[in-house]
Design a protein around this motif. Structure first.
Motif, PDB file in Angstrom:
ATOM      1  N   ALA A  40       0.834  -1.209   0.000  1.00 44.69           N
ATOM      2  CA  ALA A  40       0.000   0.000   0.000  1.00 44.69           C
ATOM      3  C   ALA A  40       0.862   1.250   0.000  1.00 44.69           C
ATOM      4  CB  ALA A  40      -0.920  -0.005   1.221  1.00 44.69           C
ATOM      5  N   THR A  41       1.927   1.254   0.800  1.00 45.39           N
ATOM      6  CA  THR A  41       2.810   2.416   0.879  1.00 45.39           C
ATOM      7  C   THR A  41       3.540   2.641  -0.433  1.00 45.39           C
ATOM      8  OG1 THR A  41       3.131   2.046   3.248  1.00 45.39           O
ATOM      9  CG2 THR A  41       4.748   3.443   2.130  1.00 45.39           C
ATOM     10  N   ILE A  42       4.095   1.583  -0.986  1.00 45.00           N
ATOM     11  CA  ILE A  42       4.878   1.722  -2.217  1.00 45.00           C
ATOM     12  C   ILE A  42       3.993   2.119  -3.390  1.00 45.00           C
ATOM     13  CG2 ILE A  42       6.246   0.438  -3.907  1.00 45.00           C
ATOM     14  CD1 ILE A  42       7.468  -1.106  -1.589  1.00 45.00           C
ATOM     15  N   GLY A  43       2.759   1.626  -3.412  1.00 49.97           N
ATOM     16  CA  GLY A  43       1.873   1.983  -4.514  1.00 49.97           C
ATOM     17  C   GLY A  43       1.632   3.475  -4.625  1.00 49.97           C
ATOM     18  N   VAL A  44       1.340   4.125  -3.485  1.00 54.65           N
ATOM     19  CA  VAL A  44       1.090   5.567  -3.547  1.00 54.65           C
ATOM     20  C   VAL A  44       2.389   6.341  -3.768  1.00 54.65           C
ATOM     21  CG1 VAL A  44      -1.008   5.444  -2.179  1.00 54.65           C
ATOM     22  CG2 VAL A  44       1.166   5.788  -1.013  1.00 54.65           C
ATOM     23  N   ILE A  45       3.506   5.830  -3.258  1.00 52.80           N
ATOM     24  CA  ILE A  45       4.792   6.475  -3.537  1.00 52.80           C
ATOM     25  C   ILE A  45       5.070   6.455  -5.029  1.00 52.80           C
ATOM     26  CG2 ILE A  45       7.299   6.233  -3.277  1.00 52.80           C
ATOM     27  CD1 ILE A  45       6.771   5.268  -0.408  1.00 52.80           C
ATOM     28  N   ALA A  46       4.811   5.323  -5.667  1.00 53.61           N
ATOM     29  CA  ALA A  46       5.041   5.206  -7.105  1.00 53.61           C
ATOM     30  C   ALA A  46       4.210   6.213  -7.886  1.00 53.61           C
ATOM     31  CB  ALA A  46       4.731   3.777  -7.567  1.00 53.61           C
ATOM     32  N   ILE A  47       2.972   6.446  -7.454  1.00 58.02           N
ATOM     33  CA  ILE A  47       2.126   7.433  -8.137  1.00 58.02           C
ATOM     34  C   ILE A  47       2.682   8.838  -7.955  1.00 58.02           C
ATOM     35  CG2 ILE A  47      -0.152   8.539  -8.107  1.00 58.02           C
ATOM     36  CD1 ILE A  47      -1.357   5.797  -7.545  1.00 58.02           C
ATOM     37  N   THR A  48       3.086   9.191  -6.728  1.00 64.90           N
ATOM     38  CA  THR A  48       3.592  10.548  -6.504  1.00 64.90           C
ATOM     39  C   THR A  48       4.902  10.797  -7.240  1.00 64.90           C
ATOM     40  OG1 THR A  48       4.822   9.958  -4.472  1.00 64.90           O
ATOM     41  CG2 THR A  48       2.518  10.624  -4.220  1.00 64.90           C
ATOM     42  N   LEU A  49       5.654   9.744  -7.528  1.00 66.93           N
ATOM     43  CA  LEU A  49       6.929   9.913  -8.224  1.00 66.93           C
ATOM     44  C   LEU A  49       6.787   9.860  -9.741  1.00 66.93           C
ATOM     45  CD1 LEU A  49       9.335   7.748  -6.016  1.00 66.93           C
ATOM     46  CD2 LEU A  49       9.312  10.244  -6.210  1.00 66.93           C
ATOM     47  N   ASN A  50       5.764   9.206 -10.249  1.00 65.71           N
ATOM     48  CA  ASN A  50       5.649   8.977 -11.688  1.00 65.71           C
ATOM     49  C   ASN A  50       4.549   9.768 -12.376  1.00 65.71           C
ATOM     50  OD1 ASN A  50       7.541   6.572 -12.588  1.00 65.71           O
ATOM     51  ND2 ASN A  50       6.767   6.030 -10.558  1.00 65.71           N
ATOM     52  N   VAL A  51       3.742  10.508 -11.608  1.00 67.34           N
ATOM     53  CA  VAL A  51       2.632  11.269 -12.182  1.00 67.34           C
ATOM     54  C   VAL A  51       2.791  12.740 -11.792  1.00 67.34           C
ATOM     55  CG1 VAL A  51       0.118  11.556 -12.200  1.00 67.34           C
ATOM     56  CG2 VAL A  51       1.102   9.262 -12.076  1.00 67.34           C
TER      57      VAL A  51
END
Length: 436
Positions: free
Chosen positions: A348-359
């Motif tokens: 769950a943590t990594i999923g939202v981190i990935a969005i904030t870094l890639n979008v």
């Protein structure tokens, strides 16, 4: 297309203060999740609920409201003052908790679960959007994980305080039936949670809206935002599917662990509140911190796509842990559940981190809202009820453990597969003009 530079991140002290308040907000929000899970059996007895109605309350009503409101609210987060939205959300959350305490029918319980679902769809993406503008990319992974730590702490506190207080109030009412003015112990705990949240309103009002960073376009038109979001489909579609299947597996543990302990192991909430709160606390915090640190290590090694490597590993690890509910003894049950919750916190943590870094910023709230929509509508809203229905199909409530494993095991494997596809998609897309 080059990115439009932001006016600069806030100074460190201001960012840390805002982060602490947001983490505290995550703490209060998460108490609702664990309180409902912990107290669902007393609620069932008090209001004569069936397992299907429990699935409706825990999953369908909450999840559909959570999911269906997430995209329009995510768009609002991208264009409105997020701190004001958080204040409104907290007030509605307090009303929802108090309303649940005084609900006299299943219909009213459903109404307040819907209100709480909408609040979650607003507050979580808004808080994550604010965090992304408080800290630069190299510090964002750890900062985002701290919000998850606040959520894990709230879940653990809800279990520990809720279980101990429930048993204490039950004993007190035996000798003094009029002590709570006619309120059942579970109702008193919901009301207490609503009152406690008042302490968060003042600090939340004092936090200024941070300047938005990492903008790619100046337009905020919805049509343009949707076109821009579609450009990231190679990354977002598999990521959203991975997060969906992770949510299904996590719901199996989060919603049904307590009923298994009460029904199969014959424990009261007070008897397992201490160790279950510790399991939830440690699993959630260790998982959130490990997810943040792992995402940062992955970013350093593999760029913005590399943050998903630990999520793939965690999803694979969840598959064998899906059989926790079939454990013959409580110690093994507790150990497997702790690892299961930890892996869920990692993904769950990594999923939202990935969005904030890639979008990019101007569609980040929309992307986070879309993630909430998919996970909530097809995960939170359906997984608890699906497990209840599968249990009935297998032979009744005694087959709950088999139903949990039957839903969670394949979901974990599918999540791992889609994390791999998301990593490949992230290498082909990303914020143009931004560094890894």
């Amino acid at each position: 297309m080059t990115g439009i530079p932001g006016p600069g991140y806030p100074e460190a002290r201001r960012a840390r203060t805002a982060m602490a308040v947001l983490a505290l907000m995550g703490f209060f929000l998460s108490m609702d999740i664990t309180l409902t899970t912990l107290l669902i059996e007393p609620m069932k007895r008090d209001m004569a609920l069936t397992d299907i109605e429990i699935g409706l309350l825990q999953g369908t009503a909450f999840g559909l409201a959570f999911g269906l409101s997430s995209i329009p609210l995510g768009r609002m987060i991208d264009s409105r003052n997020r701190m004001r939205l958080l204040v409104v959300g907290l007030i509605v959350w307090m009303a929802g908790m108090a309303g649940t305490a005084f609900a006299s029918s299943v219909t009213l319980l459903v109404v307040w679960r819907i209100a709480l679902g909408v609040v979650f769809a607003l507050i979580i993406p808004a808080a994550l959007s604010v965090i992304a503008d408080l800290f630069p990319p190299e510090r964002r992974s750890v900062a985002t994980s701290l919000f998850a730590v606040g959520q894990a702490s709230g879940q653990a506190f809800g279990i520990l305080a809720g279980g101990l207080m429930f048993d204490a109030l039950t004993r007190m009412l035996t000798s003094s039936p009029g002590l709570l003015g006619g309120l059942a112990p579970w109702r008193a705990l919901y009301l207490a949670a609503a009152v406690l949240a008042i302490v968060l309103l003042i600090p939340l009002l004092l936090i200024a809206e941070p300047a938005r960073q990492e903008r790619k376009e100046t337009t905020t038109a919805t049509s343009a935002a949707l076109r821009e979001l579609w450009a990231y489909r190679a990354f977002l579609v598999p990521l959203l599917l991975a997060m969906l299947f992770c949510q299904i597996a996590l719901q199996a543990a989060a919603v049904w662990a307590t009923p298994v302990l009460i029904r199969d192991h014959h424990l009261s909430p007070g008897q397992f509140a201490g160790w279950l709160s510790a399991v939830t606390f440690l699993g959630g915090i260790v998982g959130a911190l490990a997810g943040g640190q792992g995402a940062e290590l992955g970013r350093r090694r593999g760029g913005r796509a590399g943050v998903l490597i630990p999520a793939f590993v965690a999803a694979l690890a969840t598959a064998p842990l899906s059989f926790f509910a079939l454990s013959p003894g409580v110690p093994l049950f507790a150990g497997m559940l702790a690892l299961n919750l930890m892996m869920g916190a990692v993904t769950a943590t990594i999923g939202v981190i990935a969005i904030t870094l890639n979008v990019p910023n101007e569609i980040r709230g929309l992307a986070l809202g879309t993630n909430v929509f998919v996970s909530a509508v097809f995960g939170v809203a359906t997984a608890p009820a699906a497990i209840a229905l599968l249990s009935q199909a297998l032979g009744g409530e005694a087959m709950l453990g088999q139903a949990i494993a039957g839903v969670s095991f394949p979901s974990s494997l599918l999540a791992a597969f889609f994390f791999l596809l998301a990593m490949r998609g992230a290498r082909r897309t990303g914020i143009v003009g931004a560094t890894a």
